[in-house]
Write an enzyme that holds these catalytic residues in place. Structure first.
Site, short mmCIF file in Angstrom:
data_model
loop_
_atom_site.label_atom_id
_atom_site.label_comp_id
_atom_site.label_asym_id
_atom_site.label_seq_id
_atom_site.Cartn_x
_atom_site.Cartn_y
_atom_site.Cartn_z
N GLU A 1 7.58 -5.76 6.63
CA GLU A 1 7.73 -4.46 7.30
C GLU A 1 7.79 -4.71 8.80
O GLU A 1 7.09 -5.58 9.33
CB GLU A 1 6.54 -3.54 6.98
N ASN B 1 7.76 5.13 -1.07
CA ASN B 1 6.65 4.24 -0.73
C ASN B 1 5.38 5.05 -0.58
O ASN B 1 5.30 5.89 0.33
CB ASN B 1 6.94 3.53 0.60
N GLU B 2 4.45 4.81 -1.46
CA GLU B 2 3.12 5.44 -1.34
C GLU B 2 3.21 6.95 -1.16
O GLU B 2 2.35 7.55 -0.52
CB GLU B 2 2.36 4.89 -0.13
N CYS C 1 5.42 2.11 5.21
CA CYS C 1 5.51 3.47 5.80
C CYS C 1 6.76 3.63 6.66
O CYS C 1 7.24 4.75 6.85
CB CYS C 1 4.29 3.74 6.65
O1 AHR Z 1 1.21 -2.64 5.02
C1 AHR Z 1 0.89 -1.71 5.97
C2 AHR Z 1 1.00 -0.29 5.45
O2 AHR Z 1 0.12 -0.09 4.40
C3 AHR Z 1 2.33 0.07 4.85
O3 AHR Z 1 3.25 0.48 5.79
C4 AHR Z 1 2.00 1.20 3.94
O4 AHR Z 1 2.88 1.27 2.85
C5 AHR Z 1 0.58 0.92 3.55
O5 AHR Z 1 -0.22 2.02 3.71
#
Ligand code: AHR
Length: 660
Positions: free
Chosen positions: A50, A384-385, A253
């Site tokens: 990321e 994602n999440e 995120c």
């Molecule tokens: O890995 C860091 C963050 O953790 C990521 O962006 C998110 O998906 C998770 O909450």
């Protein structure tokens, strides 16, 4: 329900799981049964990338100039503006100004540029940039400089390009004699005469007039695999050394973003770099997107990893936008349904861009970037999440069905919230069951104790449901320290994933990269600064796991093991090797008898690799791999159908037995 709830789990019922309290370790017999085996995922260990902690600009992306496109803004960081990291230079009686303009830019998606206004030339008026904490160059190496420039008033402008150190010592120089005409890209090779860690790039004009400049760029020629617009070689190599079987990108995120206008759109990240639409990074800095989808796919290919891109599910992050709605967890915004067909098409276009023929609409753009062959995309994550809301479900289902209709060959990975339990996890799994999803992405940031206490987690999962991708996981110690204790709990948890490798298909430690001084999240797998790379103990564990994977699980059990202990055994059909992993989580050595049941002829000489330290609080502070406090040590180990072995306190031991 197609899957058992964790609350219904029975205590240790499955052979091969060994957990106890924290009593002193005693001897134990570990039995590996070669007659009881099952195929498992050959791609269990991968990486989660990321753009967080300056992972891209100032990190993996080898660009040495910071804010090369004059795009930084206060929306990204309060004290930033388009001229951040740029200085106005006035040399030897020169006088002038530096401003930002946006009239007639290089490209509408790259709207701002700098204007050097020279009133009095003197010995030069211009700009300088110190890169990311100083530009690091090696004497005699080649650096590729480029700039887009345009003469705005008065003809016959010229530019002097220099690498300078200290009080103005020039260590490399190139003259651009004439700038007449509109925007044009000028390039030069710079070869510094001295090595430096604090160089700056300087552009000076001496003719009175105005010169527009944009995309001021400097790359080392020696990027990873020599790719233009490439990656920092030492960092990329350290990632490659993990031997990851897949690479997830671009988050996290970052994917769904801080509100809908901050969502990451892959189409903004391809094509000529001067036409990419840089944007605010959700982690509060700027992303140039010079490292974009083409570069991610190419890097995946270069390191032999399956690309696993993640796209938004048509909703923004629930925690982004928190400042707008004033409540954490309630910031999810949804793309209006009227706009969803266009968004769904973007997702389908991504598949065509990656896999379509070179003469297809999107495949032709991949080909134009230098990759006529398809990238052979097999996995695509959606979401994602995300908070599992009706808005999420409606949009996800629309995207999912469109992908499956057009590309049934693609494995779609869904999402089940940020935690390995709780409301979004339960709702996410129920939704996945309803759609009969191929795979879901679970996340687990938990304490080392949690990982040790949940070694049976996967055993109770229904095998008829979706496969599991543990897309983000890491042991979080008190204070988020990067200790051996945390790393060993990760190794132990990994043995449970191997045991359940028929269900758990992929796992990626997260996050991957962090630039010291620009870190928003701890712990990370690899830290770095402008010159060096600092792999953590967890990195050493992941590297051992990545280089000791297999595609068949052999039932592994232990009798009479007390205290924290875990074991698993895999066979790799590629080499024929059998690989036993033993994790001792207590502070005393453990005498083991290893029984290889049904192995037949055993090659007597195996390799034993041990990662350990007497203090579980030990962290790797050393620079580069060779200088860590906790490093793997290998030696020859004599083995037989039955052999004895003492494993060290707080250790991961890997026995690799070649085929007879
Ligand atoms: O890995 C860091 C963050 O953790 C990521 O962006 C998110 O998906 C998770 O909450």
């Amino acid at each position: 329900m197609r899957r058992l709830h964790i609350s219904r789990f029975l205590p240790a019922i499955v052979a091969g799981i060994l957990i106890g309290c924290t009593a002193a370790a005693q001897g134990a017999t570990v039995t590996v049964d070669f007659e009881k085996s099952k195929p498992i995922s050959p791609m269990l260990m991968g990486i989660f990338y990321e753009d967080l902690n300056y992972a891209a600009d100032g990190g993996l992306y080898a660009e040495l100039v910071q804010n090369r496109s004059f795009d930084y803004s206060a929306a990204e960081r309060d004290d930033w503006h388009p001229l951040s990291f740029w200085n106005l230079e006035k040399r030897g009686g020169g006088d002038g100004v530096l401003i930002i303009d946006s009239a007639d830019p290089i490209h509408p998606d790259n709207p701002s540029y700098a204007v050097i206004g020279v009133k009095k030339g003197g010995e030069g008026v211009g700009i300088s940039n110190p890169g990311f904490d100083g530009i690091v160059v090696q004497a005699g190496e080649t650096y590729d400089f480029s700039v887009f420039a345009r003469q705005l008033a008065y003809p016959n402008g010229s530019l002097s390009v220099r690498l300078e150190i200290g009080d103005g010592e020039v260590i490399a120089r190139h003259e651009i004699p004439s700038l007449n005409g509109g925007w044009r890209k000028y390039t030069a090779e710079l070869k510094p005469t001295k090595s430096a860690e604090d160089a700056r790039i300087v552009l000076l004009a001496t003719h009175p007039g105005r010169i527009g400049v944009d995309m001021v760029s400097l790359f080392p020629r020696k990027t990873f695999k020599g790719r233009p617009n490439g990656l920092r070689a030492d960092l990329a190599q350290m990632i490659a050394d993990l031997n990851p079987r897949f690479m997830r990108f671009p988050g996290g995120c970052l994917v769904h973003g801080d509100g809908l206008d901050n969502t990451y759109h892959w189409k903004n990240t391809i094509g000529p770099v001067e036409q990419r639409k840089g944007q605010r990074n959700i982690w509060r800095y700027h992303q140039s997107l010079g490292l974009g989808y083409f570069e991610y796919f190419q890097f995946s290919e270069d390191i032999g990893a399956e690309p696993v891109p993640i796209v938004s599910a048509g909703v923004s992050g629930q925690n982004g936008g928190a400042s707008i709605v004033g409540e954490w967890g309630k910031g999810q915004q949804a793309i209006p349904m009227a706009d969803m067909p266009a968004y769904v098409q973007d997702v389908l276009d991504l598949i065509e861009w990656a896999n379509g023929p070179a003469d297809s609409e999107w495949g032709s753009r991949r080909a134009a970037a230098g990759h006529p062959e398809p990238f052979n995309l097999k996995y695509l994550g959606v979401g994602n999440e995300d908070k599992i809301t009706p808005e999420f479900e409606e949009r996800f289902e629309m995207i999912y069905k469109a992908i499956k209709k057009a590309h049934p060959e693609i494995t779609v990975v869904g999402t089940v919230g940020p935690n390995p339990q709780g409301e979004d996890y339960e709702k996410g799994w129920a939704f996945a069951d309803r759609l009969d999803l191929d795979m879901v992405d679970e996340h687990s940031y938990k304490s080392p104790e949690w990982f040790w206490d949940h070694l049976q987690r996967w055993d109770a999962y229904d095998r008829d449901g979706s496969k599991v991708y543990l897309g983000e996981w890491a042991a979080h110690e008190e204070g988020r320290r990067r200790t051996l204790r945390a790393a060993l709990s990760e190794a132990a948890y990994y043995t449970s994933m191997e045991r359940n490798g028929d269900l758990v298909t992929m796992a990626s430690y997260a996050p991957l990269l962090a630039r010291l001084g620009n870190t928003q999240w701890d712990p990370d797998l690899i830290y770095f600064d402008k010159t060096e790379v600092f792999p953590t103990v967890s990195y050493q564990v992941q590297k051992l796991l990545g280089n000791n994977g297999g595609d068949t699980y052999l039932e592994t059990s232990a009798d009479a093991a007390e205290g924290r202990f875990a074991a698993s055994t895999v066979r790799d059909s590629g080499t024929g090797d059998t690989i036993i992993k033993l994790v001792n989580g207590v502070g005393s050595a453990r005498a083991l008898r290893i029984e290889l049941k049904g192995y037949g002829d055993v090659f007597p000489l195996a390799t034993k690799t041990v990662l350990s330290a007497s203090d579980p609080d030990t962290v790797n502070t050393g620079r580069n791999e060779a200088e860590g406090e906790v490093l793997p040590v290998s030696e020859t180990q004599r083995v037989g159908p039955s052999f004895e072995l003492e494993v060290e306190p707080y250790s991961l031991t890997i026995i690799r037995i070649p085929a007879a």
